[in-house]
Write a protein that holds these residues in place. Structure first.
Motif, PDB file in Angstrom:
ATOM      1  N   GLU A 189      51.260  45.905  28.617  1.00 34.97           N
ATOM      2  CA  GLU A 189      51.078  47.572  28.762  1.00 34.97           C
ATOM      3  C   GLU A 189      49.856  47.548  29.799  1.00 34.97           C
ATOM      4  OE1 GLU A 189      52.383  50.047  27.322  1.00 34.97           O
ATOM      5  OE2 GLU A 189      53.966  49.032  26.146  1.00 34.97           O
ATOM      6  N   LYS A 190      50.178  48.466  30.602  1.00 36.19           N
ATOM      7  CA  LYS A 190      49.262  48.834  31.804  1.00 36.19           C
ATOM      8  C   LYS A 190      47.914  49.309  31.367  1.00 36.19           C
ATOM      9  CE  LYS A 190      48.696  52.056  35.794  1.00 36.19           C
ATOM     10  NZ  LYS A 190      49.452  53.197  36.489  1.00 36.19           N
ATOM     11  N   ALA A 191      47.855  49.873  30.155  1.00 34.83           N
ATOM     12  CA  ALA A 191      46.582  50.565  29.626  1.00 34.83           C
ATOM     13  C   ALA A 191      45.578  49.487  29.279  1.00 34.83           C
ATOM     14  CB  ALA A 191      46.887  51.608  28.416  1.00 34.83           C
ATOM     15  N   ALA A 192      46.282  48.260  28.676  1.00 33.92           N
ATOM     16  CA  ALA A 192      45.572  47.136  28.391  1.00 33.92           C
ATOM     17  C   ALA A 192      45.083  46.423  29.500  1.00 33.92           C
ATOM     18  CB  ALA A 192      46.395  46.325  27.578  1.00 33.92           C
ATOM     19  N   ALA A 193      45.819  45.947  30.550  1.00 37.43           N
ATOM     20  CA  ALA A 193      45.447  45.514  31.741  1.00 37.43           C
ATOM     21  C   ALA A 193      44.225  46.439  32.466  1.00 37.43           C
ATOM     22  CB  ALA A 193      46.635  45.413  32.793  1.00 37.43           C
ATOM     23  N   LEU A 194      44.282  47.500  32.447  1.00 36.21           N
ATOM     24  CA  LEU A 194      43.214  48.483  32.933  1.00 36.21           C
ATOM     25  C   LEU A 194      42.010  48.617  32.393  1.00 36.21           C
ATOM     26  CD1 LEU A 194      45.402  51.302  34.623  1.00 36.21           C
ATOM     27  CD2 LEU A 194      44.504  49.310  35.583  1.00 36.21           C
ATOM     28  N   ASN A 195      42.157  48.198  30.919  1.00 35.39           N
ATOM     29  CA  ASN A 195      40.983  48.486  30.067  1.00 35.39           C
ATOM     30  C   ASN A 195      40.383  47.157  29.434  1.00 35.39           C
ATOM     31  OD1 ASN A 195      40.219  51.517  29.922  1.00 35.39           O
ATOM     32  ND2 ASN A 195      42.542  51.215  29.836  1.00 35.39           N
ATOM     33  N   TYR A 196      40.885  46.006  29.686  1.00 37.23           N
ATOM     34  CA  TYR A 196      40.402  44.741  29.146  1.00 37.23           C
ATOM     35  C   TYR A 196      40.381  43.776  30.099  1.00 37.23           C
ATOM     36  CZ  TYR A 196      40.216  41.109  25.482  1.00 37.23           C
ATOM     37  OH  TYR A 196      40.083  40.211  24.405  1.00 37.23           O
ATOM     38  N   ASN A 197      38.953  43.720  30.685  1.00 45.76           N
ATOM     39  CA  ASN A 197      38.875  42.871  31.794  1.00 45.76           C
ATOM     40  C   ASN A 197      37.458  41.939  31.825  1.00 45.76           C
ATOM     41  OD1 ASN A 197      39.176  46.079  32.666  1.00 45.76           O
ATOM     42  ND2 ASN A 197      40.835  44.653  33.485  1.00 45.76           N
ATOM     43  N   ASN A 198      37.835  40.762  32.529  1.00 42.02           N
ATOM     44  CA  ASN A 198      36.691  39.981  32.472  1.00 42.02           C
ATOM     45  C   ASN A 198      36.327  40.213  33.914  1.00 42.02           C
ATOM     46  OD1 ASN A 198      35.684  38.473  30.388  1.00 42.02           O
ATOM     47  ND2 ASN A 198      37.643  37.118  30.462  1.00 42.02           N
ATOM     48  N   PHE A 199      35.036  40.760  34.230  1.00 41.42           N
ATOM     49  CA  PHE A 199      34.743  40.984  35.602  1.00 41.42           C
ATOM     50  C   PHE A 199      32.950  41.365  35.597  1.00 41.42           C
ATOM     51  CE2 PHE A 199      35.810  43.386  39.870  1.00 41.42           C
ATOM     52  CZ  PHE A 199      35.182  42.492  40.462  1.00 41.42           C
ATOM     53  N   TYR A 200      32.212  39.956  35.327  1.00 46.11           N
ATOM     54  CA  TYR A 200      31.082  39.795  34.989  1.00 46.11           C
ATOM     55  C   TYR A 200      30.275  40.409  36.070  1.00 46.11           C
ATOM     56  CZ  TYR A 200      32.328  36.697  31.082  1.00 46.11           C
ATOM     57  OH  TYR A 200      32.949  36.303  30.390  1.00 46.11           O
ATOM     58  N   GLU A 201      30.483  40.887  37.252  1.00 45.68           N
ATOM     59  CA  GLU A 201      29.916  41.513  38.315  1.00 45.68           C
ATOM     60  C   GLU A 201      29.571  42.995  37.681  1.00 45.68           C
ATOM     61  OE1 GLU A 201      32.117  39.455  38.948  1.00 45.68           O
ATOM     62  OE2 GLU A 201      31.804  38.272  40.662  1.00 45.68           O
ATOM     63  N   PHE A 202      30.157  43.524  36.974  1.00 48.86           N
ATOM     64  CA  PHE A 202      29.975  44.833  36.198  1.00 48.86           C
ATOM     65  C   PHE A 202      29.314  44.637  34.760  1.00 48.86           C
ATOM     66  CE2 PHE A 202      33.047  45.410  39.715  1.00 48.86           C
ATOM     67  CZ  PHE A 202      32.258  46.601  40.224  1.00 48.86           C
ATOM     68  N   THR A 203      29.860  44.013  33.930  1.00 45.90           N
ATOM     69  CA  THR A 203      29.446  43.599  32.795  1.00 45.90           C
ATOM     70  C   THR A 203      30.132  42.412  32.210  1.00 45.90           C
ATOM     71  OG1 THR A 203      29.169  44.604  30.424  1.00 45.90           O
ATOM     72  CG2 THR A 203      31.017  45.363  31.816  1.00 45.90           C
ATOM     73  N   ARG A 224      50.501  49.906  42.237  1.00 48.65           N
ATOM     74  CA  ARG A 224      49.418  50.632  42.891  1.00 48.65           C
ATOM     75  C   ARG A 224      48.262  49.773  43.542  1.00 48.65           C
ATOM     76  NH1 ARG A 224      49.150  56.075  41.680  1.00 48.65           N
ATOM     77  NH2 ARG A 224      50.910  57.074  40.521  1.00 48.65           N
ATOM     78  N   GLU A 225      47.623  50.438  44.333  1.00 45.27           N
ATOM     79  CA  GLU A 225      46.206  49.609  44.656  1.00 45.27           C
ATOM     80  C   GLU A 225      45.434  48.931  43.609  1.00 45.27           C
ATOM     81  OE1 GLU A 225      45.799  49.601  48.066  1.00 45.27           O
ATOM     82  OE2 GLU A 225      46.829  51.036  49.095  1.00 45.27           O
ATOM     83  N   LEU A 226      44.975  47.833  43.701  1.00 47.25           N
ATOM     84  CA  LEU A 226      44.121  47.268  42.639  1.00 47.25           C
ATOM     85  C   LEU A 226      43.118  48.437  42.192  1.00 47.25           C
ATOM     86  CD1 LEU A 226      43.599  43.718  43.781  1.00 47.25           C
ATOM     87  CD2 LEU A 226      44.655  44.454  41.756  1.00 47.25           C
ATOM     88  N   ALA A 227      43.036  48.478  41.167  1.00 45.97           N
ATOM     89  CA  ALA A 227      41.864  49.187  40.458  1.00 45.97           C
ATOM     90  C   ALA A 227      40.373  48.580  40.494  1.00 45.97           C
ATOM     91  CB  ALA A 227      41.913  49.629  38.916  1.00 45.97           C
ATOM     92  N   PRO A 228      39.256  49.080  40.629  1.00 51.93           N
ATOM     93  CA  PRO A 228      38.054  48.301  40.818  1.00 51.93           C
ATOM     94  C   PRO A 228      37.876  47.269  39.703  1.00 51.93           C
ATOM     95  CG  PRO A 228      37.655  50.725  41.160  1.00 51.93           C
ATOM     96  CD  PRO A 228      39.148  50.508  40.947  1.00 51.93           C
ATOM     97  N   GLN A 229      38.293  47.601  38.278  1.00 53.12           N
ATOM     98  CA  GLN A 229      37.843  46.546  37.284  1.00 53.12           C
ATOM     99  C   GLN A 229      39.027  45.479  37.242  1.00 53.12           C
ATOM    100  OE1 GLN A 229      38.953  49.834  37.173  1.00 53.12           O
ATOM    101  NE2 GLN A 229      40.367  50.282  35.264  1.00 53.12           N
ATOM    102  N   ASN A 230      40.119  45.644  38.016  1.00 51.35           N
ATOM    103  CA  ASN A 230      41.035  44.428  38.408  1.00 51.35           C
ATOM    104  C   ASN A 230      40.880  43.622  39.639  1.00 51.35           C
ATOM    105  OD1 ASN A 230      43.297  46.818  37.015  1.00 51.35           O
ATOM    106  ND2 ASN A 230      42.936  44.852  36.124  1.00 51.35           N
ATOM    107  N   GLY A 231      39.558  43.874  40.304  1.00 51.25           N
ATOM    108  CA  GLY A 231      39.187  43.199  41.797  1.00 51.25           C
ATOM    109  C   GLY A 231      39.416  43.967  42.988  1.00 51.25           C
ATOM    110  N   ALA A 232      39.486  45.141  42.819  1.00 49.19           N
ATOM    111  CA  ALA A 232      39.832  45.880  44.405  1.00 49.19           C
ATOM    112  C   ALA A 232      38.617  45.456  45.372  1.00 49.19           C
ATOM    113  CB  ALA A 232      39.548  47.253  43.839  1.00 49.19           C
TER     114      ALA A 232
END
Length: 362
Positions: free
Chosen positions: A117-131, A260-268
């Motif tokens: 589900e897109k909502a999960a991929a956009l809201n459940y992220n490992n991106f320690y540069e942010f948190t 779509r273009e990568l969202a910031p939380q996915n590594g844009a």
């Protein structure tokens, strides 16, 4: 009642993995009596996710070819597991001018599994540069701007260049690839990435005969990426592949997700996707790529070499020192499923590691 597929499980009993920074934070908490917020992470308590939680929708990725053009010729297998020994071009097989769905599946460019589900991929992220909070990345990254982004490519190449995003998109037709993604923390997703084969970029800069490895570097900007203000890891985040791994047709330089273009939380705006490796190899928001003749440092490998190897291939037979890798929790599914060797891409990539002891080169 069936669980909302956008909501990861909250029961620590089914999600026993503690990421290394959180493990470290536990120790620091004991020592210093601080970092109270990490208790929420170690307890596995996630906020309720909604479809609107990821912020504004990114732009539709124009020029996306959902019937992919032929991929670049595959790299030849290394001899005795030594990377960088490509076979002469005349020995490579010819590729068809277009691929059928069956051929795409055979090459690993798509999988016969339900997309997460897109909502999960956009809201459940490992991106320690942010948190380090998986459900906190989307909101903290929502204002991350990528206007004027460039990607510098140099090192052991004949034509070092700095690419703008339009120039990257012009290197090869944008393709959609539906790949499994397996996190080292033993959860997984199935994601429709869009981008170009990394080999197209490497062909443009022409690696020299001395090049054996490819090093990647994330943007370092603590004022724009608040997680970099904390000493959770050494910044900037860096990663690396052998040259044959980087040239493999499965290795994608991703510019989009879900069309779509990568969202910031996915590594844009541009990130690496190597589907047979654990997800932490997929370095995000890349600004620099360098060809080298020596194995480059990798952030997790440097932080905990006994836990995170340079290769980081998905391997259910080699457990993480603190948890099993035999099974995984697919986001959106109940229970767990067996983890596949090389994340299900064994037929495509096993030859890259012929002769290697995978328990030592993990």
């Amino acid at each position: 009642m069936p669980r909302d597929p956008a909501v990861p499980p909250t029961d620590p009993a089914v999600d026993p993995v503690t990421p290394y920074p959180v493990y470290l934070n536990r120790r620091r908490l004991i020592r210093a009596g601080a970092l109270a917020g990490s208790a929420l992470l170690t307890g596995g308590v996630y906020r309720l996710l909604t479809a609107d939680g990821a912020g504004a929708e990114t732009e539709v990725l124009t020029g996306l070819n959902r019937s992919p053009a032929p991929p670049a010729r595959p790299a030849a297998p290394p001899e005795n597991g030594t990377p960088g020994d490509a076979a002469p071009a005349e020995e490579l097989p010819e590729e068809p001018v277009a691929l059928t769905e069956a051929e795409r599946a055979e090459r690993g460019f798509t999988v016969d599994e339900e997309v997460t589900e897109k909502a999960a991929a956009l809201n459940y992220n490992n991106f320690y540069e942010f948190t380090t909070d998986k459900t906190g990345v989307a909101s903290l990254a929502s204002d991350f701007k990528t206007d004027g982004w460039t990607l510098e490519v140099g090192g052991l190449v004949e034509k070092p260049q700095t690419f703008t995003l339009p120039q990257l998109k012009a290197l090869a037709p944008l393709e959609e690839r539906i790949y499994r993604m397996r996190c080292v923390e033993a959860w997984s997703m199935v994601l429709p990435w869009a981008g170009i084969q990394l080999s197209a970029l490497l062909d443009a800069v022409r690696p020299t005969a001395a090049a054996k490895y490819v090093a990647f570097e994330t943007l370092y900007a603590p004022d724009r990426m608040p997680g970099q203000q904390r000493a959770v890891l050494d910044w900037p985040y860096v990663e690396g592949l052998t040259l044959p791994e980087a040239q493999h047709p499965l290795t994608l330089l991703a510019l989009g997700l879900y069309g779509r273009e990568l969202a910031p939380q996915n590594g844009a705006p541009v990130r690496l996707v190597v589907p047979w490796k654990y997800g932490f190899k997929g370095i995000k928001s890349i600004v620099r790529i360098s060809l080298t003749d020596t194995q480059p440092p990798c952030t997790w490998n440097e932080a905990a070499p006994s836990e995170y190897g340079f290769f980081a291939n998905v391997n259910p037979q080699v457990d993480h020192p603190r948890w099993s890798q035999a099974t995984e929790r697919r986001i959106g599914e109940p229970g767990r499923r067996p983890t596949l060797m090389f994340n299900g891409y064994e037929a495509q990539v096993a030859h890259l590691y012929d002769g290697m002891n995978l328990t030592e080169s993990f």
